[in-house]
Scaffold this motif. Sequence first.
Motif, mmCIF file in Angstrom:
data_model
loop_
_atom_site.group_PDB
_atom_site.id
_atom_site.type_symbol
_atom_site.label_atom_id
_atom_site.label_comp_id
_atom_site.label_asym_id
_atom_site.label_seq_id
_atom_site.Cartn_x
_atom_site.Cartn_y
_atom_site.Cartn_z
ATOM 1 N N GLY A 99 0.939 -1.198 0.165
ATOM 2 C CA GLY A 99 -0.125 -0.058 -0.036
ATOM 3 C C GLY A 99 0.914 1.445 -0.105
ATOM 4 O O GLY A 99 2.076 1.071 -0.379
ATOM 5 N N ALA A 100 0.206 2.364 0.600
ATOM 6 C CA ALA A 100 0.757 3.593 0.481
ATOM 7 C C ALA A 100 1.944 3.822 1.705
ATOM 8 O O ALA A 100 2.553 2.756 2.480
ATOM 9 N N ASN A 101 2.466 4.878 1.992
ATOM 10 C CA ASN A 101 3.443 5.122 2.998
ATOM 11 C C ASN A 101 3.027 4.485 4.395
ATOM 12 O O ASN A 101 1.690 4.460 4.567
ATOM 13 N N TRP A 102 3.947 3.812 5.088
ATOM 14 C CA TRP A 102 3.689 2.861 5.888
ATOM 15 C C TRP A 102 2.503 3.756 7.138
ATOM 16 O O TRP A 102 1.743 3.191 7.814
ATOM 17 N N LYS A 103 2.767 4.918 7.157
ATOM 18 C CA LYS A 103 1.951 5.757 8.430
ATOM 19 C C LYS A 103 0.510 6.062 7.809
ATOM 20 O O LYS A 103 -0.393 5.846 8.643
ATOM 21 N N ILE A 104 0.462 6.117 6.541
ATOM 22 C CA ILE A 104 -1.085 6.403 6.130
ATOM 23 C C ILE A 104 -1.604 4.935 6.405
ATOM 24 O O ILE A 104 -2.743 4.980 6.749
ATOM 25 N N ALA A 105 -1.333 3.929 5.936
ATOM 26 C CA ALA A 105 -1.743 2.578 6.314
ATOM 27 C C ALA A 105 -1.919 2.366 7.809
ATOM 28 O O ALA A 105 -3.035 1.783 8.321
ATOM 29 N N PHE A 106 -1.077 2.751 8.635
ATOM 30 C CA PHE A 106 -1.018 2.686 10.032
ATOM 31 C C PHE A 106 -2.133 3.571 10.764
ATOM 32 O O PHE A 106 -2.800 2.884 11.660
ATOM 33 N N ASP A 107 -2.335 4.578 10.094
ATOM 34 C CA ASP A 107 -3.062 5.428 10.588
ATOM 35 C C ASP A 107 -4.600 4.870 10.574
ATOM 36 O O ASP A 107 -5.464 5.090 11.482
ATOM 37 N N GLY A 108 -4.958 3.923 9.532
ATOM 38 C CA GLY A 108 -6.211 3.500 9.400
ATOM 39 C C GLY A 108 -6.582 2.475 10.602
ATOM 40 O O GLY A 108 -7.670 2.149 10.878
ATOM 41 N N TYR A 109 -5.315 1.829 11.236
ATOM 42 C CA TYR A 109 -5.670 0.878 12.256
ATOM 43 C C TYR A 109 -5.980 1.520 13.605
ATOM 44 O O TYR A 109 -6.394 0.755 14.729
ATOM 45 N N LEU A 110 -6.005 2.736 13.813
ATOM 46 C CA LEU A 110 -5.830 3.573 14.997
ATOM 47 C C LEU A 110 -7.028 4.230 15.267
ATOM 48 O O LEU A 110 -7.280 4.728 16.255
ATOM 49 N N GLU A 111 -8.101 4.232 14.513
ATOM 50 C CA GLU A 111 -9.364 4.903 14.906
ATOM 51 C C GLU A 111 -10.599 4.319 14.194
ATOM 52 O O GLU A 111 -10.555 3.483 13.253
ATOM 53 N N GLY A 112 -11.607 4.430 14.870
ATOM 54 C CA GLY A 112 -13.061 3.704 14.071
ATOM 55 C C GLY A 112 -14.104 4.847 13.697
ATOM 56 O O GLY A 112 -14.903 4.534 13.393
ATOM 57 N N TYR A 113 -13.405 6.009 13.375
ATOM 58 C CA TYR A 113 -14.310 7.101 12.896
ATOM 59 C C TYR A 113 -14.708 7.002 11.616
ATOM 60 O O TYR A 113 -15.655 7.199 10.849
#
Length: 391
Positions: free
Chosen positions: A201-215
């Motif tokens: 996928g994209a930059n590792w932080k873009i991907a990881f950000d998605g695991y960190l919230e349920g918004y």
Amino acid sequence: MERVQQIGDVAEIMLGYVEQGKTHQGAGPRTVPTASYVDKDQFKAEIELVFKRVPLMLAFTAELPNPGDYKAMDAVGLPVLINRDKAGQVHAFLNVCSHRGAPVAEGKGNCARFTCKYHAWTYGTDGRLIGIAEPSTFGEMDKAQLGLRALPCEERAGMIFVCLTPHAPLELDRHFRGFLEDFEALDFADWTYLGNRTIEGANWKIAFDGYLEGYHFKSLHPETIYPRTPSNTTHYEGFGPNMRIGFPQHSIADQLRTVPREAWGTRENYGYDFVRIFFPNVSIFIAPEITQVAQLFPGPTPDRNRTVLNYLRRHPIRDDADREAVEAAMNFFRDVTYQEDYVIGLQIQKGLESGAHDNLVFGRNERGNQFFHEWLNWYLEDDPSQPEPVM
């Protein structure tokens, strides 16, 4: 605080969130520069100051259960070999022959020694050089000085942690602050490793950000996650830079009120779920049917990541039909993760590279994302005297 009581208290908080239409709140919105997702210098700094310094969870006890088992892998561009010696001790090495630099193992398997396929130099499972091919013509060498380069490694709570810098400290207790007790309580070391799937996928932080919230659950996952879990209803706990993220289910009231209050801390997956985050790159969702453990690694360039989705469960495969069902479940979770999260991540990468905005905004309700970026910045500052972020 005793673990079951602590989780029960969190369950009570999440029940209140659902009944009152609330969620965990930070002090206020915070911004992160969009450049941090595209900048080559920051990308290099993240690898050197974060990925090569902190303990990384690279393997599971269940992957290497027997003496002689090994796993060769790439971790942040480094060739790594993890194995269990004949005495059962786990080791990690740079998978690089001391003769001419070729790998000494590939894939997974079981063996009593490692032999480089280039010139057949041979190493023991403890990393010692035990054989040089045709030594009479090669010349005298001190084999004791030519073993595989060891990496700091420790097995704990059913997982194998490695630091990618030789001789660096591996301070698991300092890094996890008691968080590994969760996995000891779950008997994670006795689970069965089912297999893995790899996505990019994209930059590792873009991907990881998605695991960190349920918004985003209602808008991005209307048919997969949202029917079970309400959007924007999340609780965060910090364990050093790591997190336990609580997600109440729509049915939390009905589920919890069927059991005594003192048992609420034993009801994970029955009214509420957790996503457990290991800083900087692991997300773990434990479910009765199958558990997904995502390991996110920076790709070769700032705009890409490689994610290994590992799957485990408490009991072993029963028969061929069970194996077929497990394979289908792994494919389903991989497809949902890629198609619903990683595809939009690639679109986000393109958007950030356009320069449309200078910053991204994480709201009060996205405290987990804020916390992650605060810890990332703390490591990038490379100044341990600075105060650590707190949840």
